[in-house]
Design a protein around this motif. Structure first.
Motif, PDB file in Angstrom:
ATOM      1  N   GLY A  85      36.523  -0.941   1.038  1.00 13.01           N
ATOM      2  CA  GLY A  85      36.611  -2.392   0.892  1.00 13.01           C
ATOM      3  C   GLY A  85      35.444  -3.157   1.491  1.00 13.01           C
ATOM      4  N   LEU A  86      34.487  -2.460   2.075  1.00 12.01           N
ATOM      5  CA  LEU A  86      33.347  -3.128   2.706  1.00 12.01           C
ATOM      6  C   LEU A  86      32.160  -3.177   1.739  1.00 12.01           C
ATOM      7  N   PRO A  87      31.734  -4.364   1.330  1.00 14.55           N
ATOM      8  CA  PRO A  87      30.664  -4.462   0.335  1.00 14.55           C
ATOM      9  C   PRO A  87      29.309  -3.923   0.800  1.00 14.55           C
ATOM     10  N   ASP A  88      29.034  -3.936   2.097  1.00 18.07           N
ATOM     11  CA  ASP A  88      27.738  -3.457   2.579  1.00 18.07           C
ATOM     12  C   ASP A  88      27.660  -1.940   2.699  1.00 18.07           C
ATOM     13  N   ILE A  89      28.790  -1.271   2.640  1.00 16.66           N
ATOM     14  CA  ILE A  89      28.801   0.197   2.661  1.00 16.66           C
ATOM     15  C   ILE A  89      28.633   0.673   1.229  1.00 16.66           C
ATOM     16  N   LYS A  90      27.569   1.426   0.992  1.00 13.79           N
ATOM     17  CA  LYS A  90      27.247   1.884  -0.365  1.00 13.79           C
ATOM     18  C   LYS A  90      27.405   3.391  -0.535  1.00 13.79           C
ATOM     19  N   ILE A  91      27.367   4.131   0.595  1.00 12.20           N
ATOM     20  CA  ILE A  91      27.457   5.587   0.559  1.00 12.20           C
ATOM     21  C   ILE A  91      28.528   6.021   1.555  1.00 12.20           C
ATOM     22  N   ILE A  92      29.352   6.975   1.132  1.00 14.45           N
ATOM     23  CA  ILE A  92      30.410   7.478   2.003  1.00 14.45           C
ATOM     24  C   ILE A  92      30.309   8.994   2.085  1.00 14.45           C
TER      25      ILE A  92
ATOM     26  N   ASN B 189      32.413   5.426  13.062  1.00 15.13           N
ATOM     27  CA  ASN B 189      32.771   4.250  13.861  1.00 15.13           C
ATOM     28  C   ASN B 189      32.846   3.000  12.975  1.00 15.13           C
ATOM     29  N   PRO B 190      34.055   2.472  12.749  1.00 19.56           N
ATOM     30  CA  PRO B 190      34.209   1.286  11.902  1.00 19.56           C
ATOM     31  C   PRO B 190      33.458   0.055  12.415  1.00 19.56           C
ATOM     32  N   ASN B 191      33.242  -0.044  13.716  1.00 20.93           N
ATOM     33  CA  ASN B 191      32.487  -1.188  14.259  1.00 20.93           C
ATOM     34  C   ASN B 191      31.043  -1.151  13.789  1.00 20.93           C
ATOM     35  N   VAL B 192      30.484   0.035  13.649  1.00 20.86           N
ATOM     36  CA  VAL B 192      29.110   0.158  13.156  1.00 20.86           C
ATOM     37  C   VAL B 192      29.064  -0.131  11.651  1.00 20.86           C
ATOM     38  N   TRP B 193      30.120   0.240  10.930  1.00 22.14           N
ATOM     39  CA  TRP B 193      30.161  -0.061   9.495  1.00 22.14           C
ATOM     40  C   TRP B 193      30.025  -1.558   9.244  1.00 22.14           C
ATOM     41  N   LEU B 194      30.510  -2.354  10.182  1.00 18.71           N
ATOM     42  CA  LEU B 194      30.531  -3.809  10.004  1.00 18.71           C
ATOM     43  C   LEU B 194      29.234  -4.490  10.411  1.00 18.71           C
ATOM     44  N   MET B 195      28.256  -3.741  10.889  1.00 17.03           N
ATOM     45  CA  MET B 195      26.986  -4.357  11.327  1.00 17.03           C
ATOM     46  C   MET B 195      26.201  -4.910  10.170  1.00 17.03           C
TER      47      MET B 195
ATOM     48  N   PHE C  50      19.779   7.578  -4.020  1.00 13.51           N
ATOM     49  CA  PHE C  50      20.298   7.680  -2.651  1.00 13.51           C
ATOM     50  C   PHE C  50      19.308   7.043  -1.679  1.00 13.51           C
ATOM     51  N   PHE C  51      18.040   7.411  -1.818  1.00 11.65           N
ATOM     52  CA  PHE C  51      17.006   6.886  -0.925  1.00 11.65           C
ATOM     53  C   PHE C  51      16.927   5.360  -1.027  1.00 11.65           C
ATOM     54  N   ASP C  52      16.925   4.830  -2.248  1.00 11.74           N
ATOM     55  CA  ASP C  52      16.882   3.377  -2.443  1.00 11.74           C
ATOM     56  C   ASP C  52      18.114   2.701  -1.843  1.00 11.74           C
ATOM     57  N   THR C  53      19.257   3.345  -1.975  1.00 11.09           N
ATOM     58  CA  THR C  53      20.502   2.778  -1.452  1.00 11.09           C
ATOM     59  C   THR C  53      20.485   2.708   0.067  1.00 11.09           C
ATOM     60  N   VAL C  54      20.058   3.785   0.732  1.00 12.39           N
ATOM     61  CA  VAL C  54      20.018   3.737   2.199  1.00 12.39           C
ATOM     62  C   VAL C  54      18.923   2.821   2.704  1.00 12.39           C
ATOM     63  N   GLU C  55      17.881   2.641   1.915  1.00 13.43           N
ATOM     64  CA  GLU C  55      16.826   1.717   2.318  1.00 13.43           C
ATOM     65  C   GLU C  55      17.362   0.278   2.365  1.00 13.43           C
ATOM     66  N   SER C  56      18.215  -0.062   1.409  1.00 13.49           N
ATOM     67  CA  SER C  56      18.772  -1.418   1.376  1.00 13.49           C
ATOM     68  C   SER C  56      19.994  -1.566   2.274  1.00 13.49           C
ATOM     69  N   SER C  57      20.678  -0.468   2.559  1.00 10.60           N
ATOM     70  CA  SER C  57      21.881  -0.495   3.389  1.00 10.60           C
ATOM     71  C   SER C  57      21.938   0.797   4.200  1.00 10.60           C
ATOM     72  N   PRO C  58      21.316   0.823   5.395  1.00 16.28           N
ATOM     73  CA  PRO C  58      21.126   2.090   6.113  1.00 16.28           C
ATOM     74  C   PRO C  58      22.353   2.661   6.829  1.00 16.28           C
ATOM     75  N   ILE C  59      23.485   1.985   6.771  1.00 16.16           N
ATOM     76  CA  ILE C  59      24.682   2.517   7.413  1.00 16.16           C
ATOM     77  C   ILE C  59      25.490   3.295   6.376  1.00 16.16           C
TER      78      ILE C  59
END
Length: 189
Positions: A29-36, A183-189, A5-14
């Motif tokens: 469907g968003l490749p940069d989102i790794k944790i939900i 906020n979906p707009n933040v997911w897309l950052m 989890f820690f490694d995942t948020v480090e590489s993708s903090p949203i």
């Protein structure tokens, strides 16, 4: 699990926090989102929600307090573990966090910062329960996040009211390891 989890948020903090099927479909469907973070569902649908997330190759963390039909007793955590295969839970309740730790699940303890008493509660709760991560809401309080992350030496997630890149940068610079947002707009950052 905690290190992953820690490694995942480090590489993708949203972290995408979903409150309905539309948000779930979008963030899966968003490749940069790794944790939900799952903030909705009921006893009949929660396994399907977790499966959709896992099938998308993402980590599923269930806010056990928000699953309709589950009692606010520790057995609810057993249900989530046994019948959904979720990676972990979020809860405001120490007993739920303690039980999830016993079951080797990832734990996120959520705290609402309303006043100085709320801030004192963090220390008292952390002395009783040792969650893997804490989530501070609302997340748009960099000074409080900095104080908590330095005082308690536990990874902090900032959640709630995160609206734009400025909010994300401010809380990450204050010491949060990630942000959770619906906020979906933040997911897309």
């Amino acid at each position: 699990m905690e290190q992953h989890f820690f490694d995942t948020v480090e590489s993708s903090p949203i972290i995408a926090a979903v409150k309905d099927k539309k948000g779930l479909d979008q963030c899966c469907g968003l490749p940069d989102i790794k944790i939900i973070f799952i903030l909705y569902g009921d006893v009949c649908s929660i396994a399907d929600i977790v499966n959709q997330i896992r099938d998308a190759g993402k980590m599923a963390i269930v806010h056990v307090d928000l699953v309709t039909g589950l009692a606010s007793k520790e057995i609810a955590v057993d249900f989530i573990k046994k019948y959904t295969g979720a990676d972990g839970i979020i809860s405001t309740k120490p007993g739920m966090i303690k039980r999830a730790k016993e079951l080797n699940m990832l734990t996120v303890m959520r705290f609402w910062m309303l006043d100085s008493i709320s801030l004192e509660t963090v220390g008292k709760q952390l002395a009783l329960v040792k969650p893997d991560f804490i989530e501070i809401l609302p997340g748009i309080m960099p000074k409080i996040i900095k104080r908590i992350s330095s005082q308690f030496r536990i990874p902090v997630i900032a959640g709630g009211l995160i609206q734009d890149k400025e909010d994300v940068v401010a809380v990450l610079n204050a010491g949060a390891i990630s942000v959770s947002t619906t906020n979906p707009n933040v997911w897309l950052m």
